[in-house]
Motif scaffolding. Structure first.
Motif, mmCIF file in Angstrom:
data_model
loop_
_atom_site.group_PDB
_atom_site.id
_atom_site.type_symbol
_atom_site.label_atom_id
_atom_site.label_comp_id
_atom_site.label_asym_id
_atom_site.label_seq_id
_atom_site.Cartn_x
_atom_site.Cartn_y
_atom_site.Cartn_z
ATOM 1 N N LYS A 1634 41.607 49.100 30.064
ATOM 2 C CA LYS A 1634 42.025 48.359 31.267
ATOM 3 C C LYS A 1634 41.204 47.090 31.430
ATOM 4 N N ASP A 1635 39.957 47.154 30.868
ATOM 5 C CA ASP A 1635 39.124 45.970 31.055
ATOM 6 C C ASP A 1635 39.635 44.765 30.284
ATOM 7 N N MET A 1637 42.677 44.026 30.278
ATOM 8 C CA MET A 1637 43.893 43.573 30.967
ATOM 9 C C MET A 1637 43.502 42.515 31.999
ATOM 10 N N HIS A 1638 43.465 41.315 31.628
ATOM 11 C CA HIS A 1638 43.292 40.278 32.638
ATOM 12 C C HIS A 1638 44.052 39.051 32.161
ATOM 13 N N PRO A 1639 44.339 38.200 33.058
ATOM 14 C CA PRO A 1639 45.191 37.051 32.678
ATOM 15 C C PRO A 1639 44.521 36.267 31.568
#
Length: 1649
Positions: A1634-1635, A1637-1639
């Motif tokens: 999840k880390d 997952m950022h724009p």
């Protein structure tokens, strides 16, 4: 005128008137002549014959006027009247003639009386034969002469010269007249030569001539054979001749010596058997007359026997009597009517009996009277009582009226001859003894004045005045000649008579005669004759033909050498005849070697015996050598009578032991007590004998005893104890002069009797000897014994001599005697003590229990009661004797008790020490003086020591001997006593004596014990005596000796300990110390656990010795002592140094003498140090020898026991305290070797259950404790010691680490196979064979050592030595062993402890290592450490199957701790650490991280075997290190990056394959193995993402990110899997994405900035 008328009436008146006138003496000479003429005429006319005779008588008696012719005429007138026809006239005339003859001689005597005052003219020698030469004679003498001369003429039948007118004459009358003149007027003949001449010239030839018919006549010879008929002897003449001869001999012997010789020879001839009986009787009567005149006999002896060429008249007389008596027995008597009327009258017997037939027994109405008589070989001769003794009243010589020879009653001649003998003996003996007595008294008075002692009667040599001596010599010669002349004949006759006598009185007389003769011979010293008489009495006492050698030999010697010839016929000693008619009074057994029949004793024997006793009693002094005869005879009689010796040697009637018992009649029974009484009195009277006689008596008894002993050899018959008993009796009564007879007496008893094989004999010998000794000691001597030591020793000596005799019964008597002496005289023995003690000490081991017991009883009595009374010099003997009893092995109790006695004795010494010491020193001084005078060296045991100390030393030496006795109990008791005594009383000894105690007593004892122990037998002793069980620890001699060794060594060590202050000042104390250490060493190294352990205990004891407080004990040193004295180590010298003090032993030069005010103490200190170093050397030798592994292994290999080793090691700390100042590295290494070897010694499997802790408990054995304690002491000492000691640390570490290794590989003990406790669980241990050895459980020990190492390291990590010696590296190297084994370790705890220790050590050591990084001292450590980690974390050993999950997880957490250590302590400091090492670590972490998981797991094991936590930790550390900014070299980063990319690629592959397989497998689950793998991969991914997140972004390579993100799609594909485990892992892997997952941010190139 009136008479001339021849008228009877007138004549009568005239004669009466003439008588009247004559009686008024008015007749003148002429008138007288006329008267005679007138009377002559009357006579011729035969008128008034009686009146005539009367007148003549009156005429001649009233006055002396009638002379010459007148006188002759008157005498002739009387003679003429004598031959008338008228009987009365004849007789009256005979009487008148006798009176007239007497008157004539009386006148002459009167005339001599008148003229005796007138000096006589010298008389001319009467050479001419003119018979008428009488001119010199006075008138009366002339008449007498003429008358005597004519009488001789007439008898000779010649014409008379002076008596003119004789018509006829008879010889008998003439002889009677001659006899009366000779008898009544001997002085006339002796005083006047004319008369003596007549005697010689006339009388003697006449007598000899008249004798001739008697001599020539032989009875029974045929008369016709002789050419002329021989004139027969005529009794009246013969008898008168003998009377004349008797008178001649009696009165005129001195004048007629030669003639008398002829007469006596004739007398002797008349006794011949061929002479008529009456002649013999008359001859015997004549001889009897001579026999009662001893002086006369003496003259005979002097005149004939003693002259050279003379007949031995005296001897012939005696011998003739003897032959006469003998002939009476042997020749049938002739001249006696055939039937002899019995003298006693036989009124009741009715008619004459033949005397020999009834042997003198007259049957008087049933009663029996016995006539006194002699009887010999059938000849019976009665004894008639004829005279009172001593007077010779003849019967036949008085028969003057008989013309025919009378008949002589039987026995008359014998009786007279018998009396002759008795009177002869009586006369001679009384005469000689009287004279002897006179001489003796005279000489005594003279000698007394000359003060010389009276000598014995056998050899009286009197030093008196010379004339007296001459006189005596002469008389003595006569006496001896008389005895010599007569004894043979006497003895022959008396013996014969004695044998023949049947009458008690006669026997008594004969015996008395023999006895007096024997005594006389004895007094005169005539041995042969004395012995002969005594022999005769002896023979008489014994039964006939009794075989008694003494008598037979003596008799033979006495008689056969001379057989006495009497005129050609031999007088034989007639041996006693057997058929004596004597009353038998006793029957007994003869004393002989071979048992014979019985013998009988008659009353005569008893009578003789009494005479013998009497002789011995009264004349003992003169018996000399004949005592032998007397005693031998008495011995035999006593034996036959059955008298046995009682106490004190007196003989009492007792029964004979074997054979037919003695039969005694009542007659003799009453006599016995009397006899035994006389016997005793006989020996009692020996006290009155002089010394020489006493010696004769003793010698005789001794030789008698020797004979009795010879008889008793070789048979068990009852021996004759007479001699021994009497020796005893004689000794007892002569106690007052015992010295003179003690030696022969005791010598005989000791050497002969007491050693005799016959027990009864022996017993009596001992009895006699001991009685004498006891009596001698109790007798009241003068001076008393206490003042006469010589006598006391003399008395006690035989007691000691008895010790040389082997017979136990004798020794028992001897000891009983000692006991009695002790009880009665113990207080007054004084100088006799050594002898008495010697007797006890002489008892040998082989002499039987009872003897030893008795002797010991004596000793006990001495020790309890008499020690204070004996001289101190004897105490040593007491000690010796007591010691010798200890060594006796007959009776254990005695040995033990004697040791007790030695203890009591030592107590006594202690209590009475001062007095004993004084007395001994006095004695010593005296002896020293004597020795110097003699110029010899004084020699006594332990000499240089003072005497009192020597006494102690003897006691110690004795106990020392007992300490090596073969019996264990004795050894034990003696050992305890010895050490107790030395302990309790040793303070009494002089200081110098201790030297002897140590060297001569204690070390000597130790040597002997050591030798005995090492050579003792190892054989098992079966239980003693069946009922005593022997404990298994004592069932061989070796084990029993071991106990002794232990006791002895302990005792000596204790003495060294407690008496150190006494011993140390002795010069050679260090030497003694070395010897003691040597003994301790040999004991410790002996192959006996008990001994070796005890040796160490003793070692410990002497090491606990505290140096004594010098202050209190030695006030003589100044008090400055208390200054502490530093002991300087190292070769240091100071300006004041006198010389370096150098040790000579292995320690080298450690000490230098310290200069100071008190050099002696420093020397002491130094000496002390020497002692301690000696002890250390010994300790080292014991340690190295005892723990050295054996070269070969077999059942009998000796391996030291655990307690021994423990004790050995426990000694070290105490010892170390004394030597620490000089303890060097070398010593430490020696110590290390010993500690190591000691710990490696295995234990015997039978002992293991007792020593080994059970396997599960982690307990140390005491040995292991001791080893660690020793090291602990050492390290503490180093810790507080000076700097230079710290170099020892590394050595200690080495030692400890060596022990740590034991946890994994127990030490080997030589070639010995040991079972390891690890694989020998308890149940198996008991099944092992006994000789197996079990190695100890070393794990607890190794672990304890490890703990010590860690502690020590914590304290010393920074020490230079520790750093320099690479201690840390060694620690790691050691720990590597258990760590690499891990599960393979014998104990699980080991590796766990190793890990924790490693962590602790590293936590301290790594910082140190980093500090010293530059020095390179730790370079070699890093690779070691890396390998250790590697070996531990990736162990090759497989965990056990039964490991639980919890256990596994716990173990995993330990691994994790190690990785944590790496991450915290190592990696952060990578720059200070060698690169290679870091690389190794990284590789290892890589290996441990997730991707290293092997694919070989089985499905089932997977969740356990996957050390997920551990892998994760490795992985994290790896990543952390990879991405840390600490990375100093690109290389490291590269390594980790490489690793990462490999990992990611691999993950990718695994996942792809899994998806494929899953798809293909459909519903089937995949193999467990694959599932595990996929889970690993998923977990690794999640860990990686975590790590990346934690790392600073700049440290992460862009590629890495790319690879991580590229995994995502693959992960998503896995979602379809059916396995829940995978699902959960997958979930964890997906979440971190999840880390990402950022724009999208601004453009970044390839992740690189």
């Amino acid at each position: 005128m009136g008479c001339g008328t021849k008228e009877p009436k007138i004549t009568q008146l005239c004669l009466a008137a003439i008588q009247r006138l004559m009686s008024h003496e008015v007749v003148s000479e002429t008138a007288a002549g006329n008267i005679i003429n007138m009377l002559w005429q009357l006579m011729e006319n035969s008128l008034e014959e009686l009146k005539l005779l009367q007148t003549v008588l009156v005429l001649l008696t009233t006055n002396t006027v009638v002379h010459d012719e007148a006188l002759s005429k008157a005498i002739v007138l009387c003679f003429r009247l004598h031959f008338t026809k008228d009987n009365i006239t004849n007789n009256t005339a005979a009487a008148t003639v006798r009176q007239v003859v007497t008157v004539v001689f009386e006148r002459m005597v009167a005339e001599d009386e008148r003229h005796k005052d007138v000096v006589e003219q010298p008389v001319l020698v009467q050479g001419n034969s003119n018979r008428r030469s009488v001119s010199t004679l006075k008138p009366c003498a002339k008449d007498a002469y003429m008358l005597f001369q004519d009488l001789c003429q007439l008898v000779n039948a010649d014409a008379p010269y002076w008596l003119v007118g004789m018509t006829e004459m008879t010889r008998t009358f003439g002889l009677e007249l001659l006899e009366s003149v000779l008898n009544d007027f001997p002085q006339v003949f002796l005083q006047h030569q004319e008369f003596s001449f007549l005697l010689k010239e006339r009388v003697c030839p006449l007598v000899i001539k008249l004798f001739s018919p008697n001599i020539k006549f032989r009875q029974g010879s045929c008369t016709s054979s002789s050419p002329a008929p021989v004139e027969k002897p005529y009794f009246p003449i013969c008898m008168r001749l003998l009377r004349v001869v008797s008178v001649l001999i009696k009165q005129f012997y001195s004048l007629l010596v030669t003639e008398c010789e002829i007469f006596l020879s004739l007398l002797v001839k008349f006794l011949d058997a061929d002479k008529p009986q009456w002649l013999r009787a008359v001859a015997v009567e004549s001889i009897h007359r001579l026999c009662v005149q001893p002086q006369l006999l003496r003259s005979f002896c002097q005149s004939y026997d003693m002259k050279q060429h003379s007949t031995k008249v005296f001897r012939d007389i005696v011998n003739a009597l003897g032959s006469f008596i003998q002939s009476l027995f042997l020749v049938p008597t002739t001249g006696i009517p055939s039937t002899t009327t019995n003298q006693a009258g036989n009124n009741n017997s009715g008619g004459p009996t033949s005397a020999p037939a009834n042997s003198g027994m007259l049957g008087l109405g049933g009663g029996v009277t016995v006539l006194p008589a002699f009887e010999y070989r059938g000849t019976w001769i009665p004894i008639l009582t004829i005279t009172v003794q001593g007077s010779a009243k003849a019967t036949y010589l008085e028969m003057l009226d008989k013309v025919e020879p009378p008949t002589i009653p039987e026995g008359y001649a014998m009786s007279v001859a018998f009396h002759c003998l008795l009177d002869l003996v009586r006369g001679i003996t009384t005469m000689i003894e009287g004279e002897l007595g006179q001489v003796e008294t005279e000489s005594q008075t003279t000698t007394e004045t000359a003060s010389s002692p009276a000598q014995s009667s056998e050899q009286q040599d009197f030093q008196s005045v010379s004339d007296q001596t001459d006189k005596e010599t002469v008389s003595r010669a006569v006496w001896e000649e008389m005895v010599n002349a007569c004894w043979c004949g006497l003895l022959a006759a008396l013996s014969l008579l004695l044998d023949a006598s049947t009458d008690e009185a006669a026997t008594e007389n004969i015996l008395k005669a023999e006895l007096t003769m024997a005594a006389l011979c004895g007094r005169l010293g005539l041995v042969t004759s004395r012995d002969a008489f005594i022999t005769a009495i002896c023979k008489g006492s014994l039964p006939p033909h009794y075989a008694l050698t003494v008598l037979n030999t003596t008799t033979a010697a006495t008689f056969s050498s001379k057989s006495y010839s009497i005129q050609g016929q031999n007088v034989q000693m007639i041996s006693p005849s057997s058929e004596s008619h004597q009353q038998v009074v006793a029957v007994g057994q003869p004393l002989a070697v071979q048992p014979q029949g019985t013998v009988m004793l008659t009353s005569k024997n008893i009578q003789c015996m009494r005479t013998l006793l009497n002789l011995a009693h009264c004349h003992g002094a003169v018996l000399g050598t004949s005592w032998q005869l007397v005693l031998a005879t008495l011995q035999h009689l006593v034996w036959i009578l059955g008298l046995k010796p009682g106490s004190g040697g007196a003989l009492k009637p007792g029964r004979a032991v074997e054979g037919p018992s003695t039969v005694l009649t009542t007659a003799v029974m009453t006599d016995l007590p009397v006899i035994s009484n006389i016997l005793s009195r006989l020996f009692e009277s020996s006290q009155y004998l002089d010394d020489v006689s006493l010696h004769h008596l003793i010698n005789a008894l001794c030789s008698l005893s020797l004979e009795a002993m010879d008889m008793a050899y070789g048979n068990n018959k009852e021996p004759s104890l007479f001699a021994v008993a009497k020796l005893l009796e004689t000794g007892l009564v002569n106690m007052h002069r015992i010295e003179i007879l003690w030696r022969p007496l005791t010598g005989h008893l000791l050497e002969k009797v007491c050693q005799h094989p016959n027990s009864r004999m022996r017993e009596w010998g001992a009895e006699a000897l001991t009685s004498l000794i006891k009596a001698g000691l109790t007798f009241n001597h003068d001076p008393p014994l206490s003042q006469n030591q010589r006598l006391q020793l003399l008395l006690l000596n035989p007691l000691k001599e008895l010790s040389n005799i082997i017979h136990p019964d004798i020794r028992l008597k001897q000891l009983e005697c000692v006991l009695q002496i002790l009880q009665s005289q113990g207080d007054s023995l004084g100088p006799g003590w050594p002898l008495v003690l010697g007797v006890m000490g002489a008892i040998r081991n082989d002499q039987g229990e009872s003897l030893i017991r008795t002797a010991f009883q004596c000793l006990q009595l001495v020790v309890t009661d008499f020690l204070p009374t004996m001289p101190c010099t004897c105490l040593q003997i007491v000690v010796d004797v007591a010691g010798s009893f200890g060594l006796h092995n007959q009776e254990l109790n005695i040995s033990l008790t004697s040791i007790g006695l030695l203890w009591n004795i030592s107590d006594y010494f202690f209590q009475r020490g001062e007095t004993i010491e004084k007395e001994l020193n006095r004695e010593e001084a005296a002896q020293q003086k004597q020795a110097e005078e003699k110029g010899v060296v004084l020699n006594r045991p332990f000499h240089p020591a003072p005497p009192f100390d020597c006494l102690w030393l003897c006691l110690y030496a004795k106990l020392g001997e007992l300490c090596v006795d073969p019996r264990p109990a004795v050894r034990k008791s003696a050992g305890q006593t010895l050490f107790s005594t030395i302990g309790a009383h040793g303070t009494l000894l002089q200081h110098s004596t201790w030297h002897t105690v140590i060297w001569k007593v204690l070390f000597h004892l130790l040597d002997r014990v050591r030798e005995a122990s090492t050579t003792a037998d190892k054989e098992k002793i079966e239980s003693g005596g069946g009922n005593i069980l022997i404990h298994h620890s004592r069932d061989t001699a070796e084990k029993q000796w071991a106990e002794t060794w232990v006791l002895t060594l302990a005792g000596v060590a204790r003495i060294f300990n407690t008496r150190r202050y006494l011993l140390q000042p002795l010069g050679d104390f260090p030497k003694a110390w070395d010897v003691l250490l040597d003994h301790i060493q040999s004991a410790a190294l002996s192959k006996n656990n008990e001994v070796s352990l005890a040796a160490l205990k003793s070692f410990q004891e002497i090491l606990q010795i505290v140096s004594p407080m010098r202050d209190s004990d030695k006030p003589e040193t100044p008090p400055a002592v208390n200054v502490p004295v530093p002991v300087l180590i190292g070769p240091m010298s100071t300006p004041g140094l006198s010389r370096p003090f150098i040790r000579t032993d292995s320690i080298g030069e450690r000490l230098a003498r310290y200069p100071g005010s008190e050099p002696s103490i420093i020397t002491d200190e130094i000496e002390d140090l020497n002692l301690w170093w000696a002890a250390w050397n010994t300790w080292y030798r014991i340690g190295s020898e005892s723990t050295k592994p054996p070269l070969t292994c077999d059942k009998l290999t000796f391996i030291p026991s655990q307690p021994f080793l423990t004790a050995l090691i426990q000694i070290f700390p105490a010892l170390y305290q004394h030597i620490k100042t000089g303890f060097s590295m070398d010593d430490l290494q020696k110590l290390g070797i010993i500690l190591h070897s000691a710990v490696s010694v295995p234990i015997s499997s039978d002992a293991s259950p007792f020593i080994l802790p059970s396997y599960t408990e982690a307990v140390l054995t005491s040995l292991q404790e001791a080893v660690l304690t020793a090291l602990d002491v050492l390290q503490k000492a180093i810790c507080i010691g000076p700097e230079n000691m710290q170099i020892m640390y590394p050595a200690i570490f080495d030692q400890l680490l060596a022990f740590v290794e034991f946890s994994c590989k127990p030490p080997q003990y030589g070639q010995l196979e040991t079972k390891h406790i690890a694989n020998a669980k308890y149940n198996q241990i008991q099944l092992f064979a006994p000789a197996e050895w079990v190695a100890l459980n070393y794990v607890p020990f190794a672990e304890r050592s490890l703990e010590v190492v860690v502690d020590l390291y914590q304290k010393t990590a920074c020490h230079k030595a520790v750093v320099n010696e690479k201690v840390l590296q060694n620690v790691i190297k050691t720990l590597r062993i258990p760590l690499s084994l891990k599960y393979a370790c014998p104990s699980e705890t080991t590796w766990k402890l190793a890990v924790s220790s490693l962590l602790k050590v590293l936590s301290i050591g790594l910082p140190v290592a980093r500090q010293h990084a530059s020095s390179g001292k730790f370079d070699s450590m890093w690779p070691e450490l890396a390998s250790t980690f590697e070996d531990f974390l990736f162990t090759k050993s497989i965990p056990p199957d039964n490991l639980s999950i919890q256990e596994f997880q716990r173990n995993e957490s330990i691994d994790v701790e190690v990785v944590q250590l790496i991450s915290t302590e190592i990696l952060p400091y990578a720059n200070f650490i060698p690169k290679d090492f870091v690389g190794q670590i990284m590789t290892m972490l890589n290996k441990g991280s997730i991707h290293s998981q092997s694919s070989s797991f089985t499905e089932a094991e997977i969740d356990i075997r996957m050390r997920e936590e551990f892998s994760k930790m490795c992985f994290e550390t790896l990543l952390q290190f990879s991405f840390s900014n600490k990375v100093t070299t690109p290389q490291e980063g590269y390594i980790s990056r490489m690793a990462l990319s490999v990992l990611l690629k691999r993950s990718q592959d695994v996942l792809h394959r899994y998806i494929e397989d899953e798809r293909l497998s459909g519903k089937c689950p995949l193999p467990r193995q694959q599932v595990t793998e996929i889970i690993f991969v998923l977990k690794a991914v999640s860990t990686l993402i975590d790590s990346l997140k934690k790392t600073q972004p700049e440290n992460v390579d862009g590629n890495t990110w790319a690879q991580v993100i590229a995994l995502y799609p693959t992960l998503v594909e896995c979602i379809t899997c059916s396995s829940p485990e995978i699902c959960s892992a997958l979930k964890e892997a997906l979440v971190p994405f999840k880390d990402f997952m950022h724009p999208p941010a601004s453009k970044v190139q390839n992740g690189e900035s």
